[in-house]
Scaffold this motif. Structure first.
Motif, PDB file in Angstrom:
ATOM      1  N   GLU A  46      76.178  -0.681   9.287  1.00 38.26           N
ATOM      2  CA  GLU A  46      76.219   0.599   8.551  1.00 38.26           C
ATOM      3  C   GLU A  46      76.786   0.268   7.169  1.00 38.26           C
ATOM      4  N   HIS A  78      81.793  -1.208  10.527  1.00 39.58           N
ATOM      5  CA  HIS A  78      80.595  -1.398  11.353  1.00 39.58           C
ATOM      6  C   HIS A  78      79.531  -1.963  10.406  1.00 39.58           C
ATOM      7  N   ARG A 121      77.695  -4.560  15.360  1.00 42.88           N
ATOM      8  CA  ARG A 121      78.834  -3.644  15.485  1.00 42.88           C
ATOM      9  C   ARG A 121      80.154  -4.353  15.841  1.00 42.88           C
ATOM     10  N   HIS A 141      80.465   4.911   6.982  1.00 47.16           N
ATOM     11  CA  HIS A 141      79.641   4.616   8.174  1.00 47.16           C
ATOM     12  C   HIS A 141      78.251   5.226   8.054  1.00 47.16           C
ATOM     13  N   THR A 142      77.432   4.991   9.104  1.00 49.24           N
ATOM     14  CA  THR A 142      76.112   5.611   9.271  1.00 49.24           C
ATOM     15  C   THR A 142      76.077   6.232  10.663  1.00 49.24           C
TER      16      THR A 142
HETATM   17 ZN    ZN Z   1      80.240   3.465  12.390  1.00 45.38          ZN
END
Ligand code: ZN
Length: 604
Positions: free
Chosen positions: A107, A104, A167, A206-207
């Motif tokens: 992120e 993603h 994304r 990720h975030t």
């Molecule tokens: Zn993510």
């Protein structure tokens, strides 16, 4: 160094020599911008290429694929002694750790943390020995096209950097839902890289979105019911008992992944977020590999988040580097267990999971909050007060239990014409062999009825939402070139999850095999009028059943075509179309043994 540089260096020292100073300045682009921005893909690669030039014995760049928009997908191989290929890593008994950032791409902490960490291993020598017994395979940006599609408006919940990736990749696919269905070219490239290296451990960075709390990082590993015990044990020992306590000593505050049961009230507790084979960690579980999902907290500063990833990745590498044999033993045991399971007639494999009804108490380091009745949403509006840390004891419902399980066959059979299924087996590196001559076999399969589809698309597919299934014996004539997929292989769980209809990411559930539900021939009404009369004359029970249906189902009674079709569906002209016959067959050990011996050697 040319003469001018030599003289400058000799007379004035390195700091005074402009060109040389540039060569020794290893500030990363994000550091140079005080973490207000994150570099473009080109600038990221430029920095990585400098690292490779400066430390060619430790850092090696390769291209492992190409994006839909034509960008190279770059992977960094790093090891203390130049172990840059999988065979050399295996020969040296060095575990392979795959760290991936930017699946993603909004992120993106893992990219900036990775540049800093590689520098501190290879150049500044802050951690000179962390790759002595480990090979690091590092993807700085997985979704490269998504990373270059950068905007300040891509993540409304997130506190920087100033501009961030999108994304979806350029075909609007979310790569972290694509592991099993493998639609995206990026995922196809990743799967090849995976099979080439067969990493022993995956870290996916990720975030978060979601709630506010004190933690700068949350983490997730798959439930033990989804893992081989050896893998689960290694995760518990290495991540929970060793890496995380050391992480907190560096000043971080970490929690298990926080998916709140009710986003408007954290006190109601946390639940499992519902990972599965379509996700990175869920896919690694099918491949018998431990995996760690890292989520930095989106409301902390970007600098804080990058350092949160840097420290945890470094500590995980330290742990693996300290005990390489433990990780190799865990993954080897898990693979051996999967192969050995094929000889156990009583073995079952869970396909779906349900929440364990038993919760455990969890201490949440959160913030005080207020709930206000909103006249816009008509729902409670939660507002956190980060100036007031507050500890809550809440129920943790993360535990899972198996729901639907199957007994694996000795082998699956995919008739040669089902090329879309064989293509997916190939994408996942599933071992199979092809039949050399046509043959008739006895097997079992499934009859599928009453399909219902979702009412909107998901990741470019309209998924099957519900269907009925029952096993049926089947005699099938296979054309030459049909595929026999034995279950005594290490990636058997991937094959099971592709081919068992009830698996949540099976090819059937993703809608790849929808045509099996379609009747291709129909009956003209004037022909069916005659057929219906003949059938009722021969079968009084059928006549009674029709009359009952007219009585019980007014919509049916009002639909002339449905009334005629009811007879067609009960005729041999319909039965012979095999509507709902699942094309993949299951062989039990005796049926596999009875297969004519003209099968060619296993592939690949
Ligand atoms: Zn993510």
């Amino acid at each position: 160094m040319n003469l001018r540089h030599f003289l400058c260096f000799a007379l004035l020292g390195a700091a005074a020599c402009g060109a040389h100073a540039a060569d020794t300045d290893w500030t990363t682009p994000a550091e140079a911008a005080q973490f207000r921005t994150t570099p473009s893909y080109a600038d990221t690669l430029t920095y990585l290429q400098r690292l490779q030039q400066a430390a060619p014995g430790m850092i090696h760049l390769e291209t492992f694929g190409s994006t839909p928009e034509g960008r190279p997908m770059t992977v960094v191989i790093a090891s203390a002694d130049g172990t840059f290929d999988p065979a050399a890593a295996r020969a040296a008994h060095k575990p392979v750790v795959l760290v991936q950032a930017g699946i993603h791409p909004g992120e993106i902490e893992g990219k900036d943390a990775g540049l800093m960490l590689l520098r501190d291993i290879a150049i500044t020598k802050k951690y000179p020995h962390v790759l002595d017994h480990v090979v690091l395979v590092y993807i700085p940006v997985f979704s490269v096209d998504g990373h270059e599609n950068s905007s300040p408006y891509h993540r409304i919940n997130q506190n920087g950097p100033a501009s961030m990736g999108f994304r979806g990749q350029s075909q609007y696919l979310n790569l972290n839902r694509d592991y099993v269905k493998a639609d995206a070219p990026e995922m196809r490239a990743w799967l090849k890289l995976w099979q080439q290296w067969l990493p022993d451990f995956l870290i996916d960075v990720h975030t978060t979105d979601g709630a506010d709390y004190q933690y700068d990082l949350t983490w997730y590993t798959e439930d033990p019911h989804k893992l081989d015990p050896a893998v689960s044990q290694w995760q518990q020992d290495t991540i929970v008992r060793h890496a995380l306590p050391a992480y907190e000593k560096r000043g971080h505050l970490a929690s298990i992944y926080l998916e709140f049961k009710d986003g408007a009230d954290p006190r109601k507790g946390i639940v499992n977020f519902g990972s599965g084979p379509r996700f990175s960690t869920g896919y690694a579980a099918l491949q018998n590999r431990p995996a760690l999902l890292i989520e930095t907290h989106m409301l902390k500063s970007y600098a804080n988040r990058v350092h949160a990833v840097y420290d945890l990745v470094e500590l995980m590498l330290e742990q693996v580097n300290r005990h390489p044999a433990a990780l190799l033993a865990a993954t080897a045991k898990a693979d051996a267990d999967t192969v050995a399971r094929a000889a156990d007639a009583d073995a079952t494999v869970p396909l779906t999971f349900r929440p364990d009804p038993q919760s455990t108490p969890y201490t949440l380091k959160g913030f005080a909050f207020t709930l206000t009745a909103s006249d816009i949403s008509n729902n409670p509006w939660i507002r956190y007060d980060p100036s007031q840390p507050k500890t809550y004891t809440i129920p943790n419902w993360n535990g899972l239990l198996p729901a639907i399980s199957v007994t694996p066959p000795a082998a699956y059979v995919v008739p040669v014409q089902w090329t879309q299924i064989i293509d997916k087996l190939d994408a996942h590196g599933i071992v199979y062999r092809r039949t050399r001559a046509p043959m008739t076999i006895h097997a079992t399969s499934y009859q599928l009825d009453d399909p219902q589809w979702a009412n909107k698309s998901f990741e470019g597919h309209v998924m099957l939402r519900d269907f009925k299934l029952h096993p049926v014996p089947r005699e099938a004539t296979l054309p030459a070139g049909s595929v026999i997929v034995p279950m005594n292989q290490r990636a058997a769980n991937v094959a099971i999850n592709l081919l068992e209809p009830q698996a949540p990411d099976s090819l059937l559930q993703w809608g790849d095999l929808d045509a099996v539900f379609e009747a291709k021939e129909y009956g003209e009404p004037r022909v069916l009028e005659k057929l219906a009369r003949e059938m009722m004359a021969k079968d009084p029970a059928l006549k009674a059943s029709f009359e009952q249906k007219l009585h019980d189902d007014p919509a049916f009674a009002a639909n002339g075509y449905a009334r005629l079709h009811w007879f067609f569906q009960r005729s041999p002209w319909y039965a012979d179309q095999h509507v709902g016959a699942y094309p993949v067959l299951r062989l039990d050990p005796a049926q596999l043994k009875a297969l004519p011996g003209q099968a060619s050697p296993a592939h690949p």
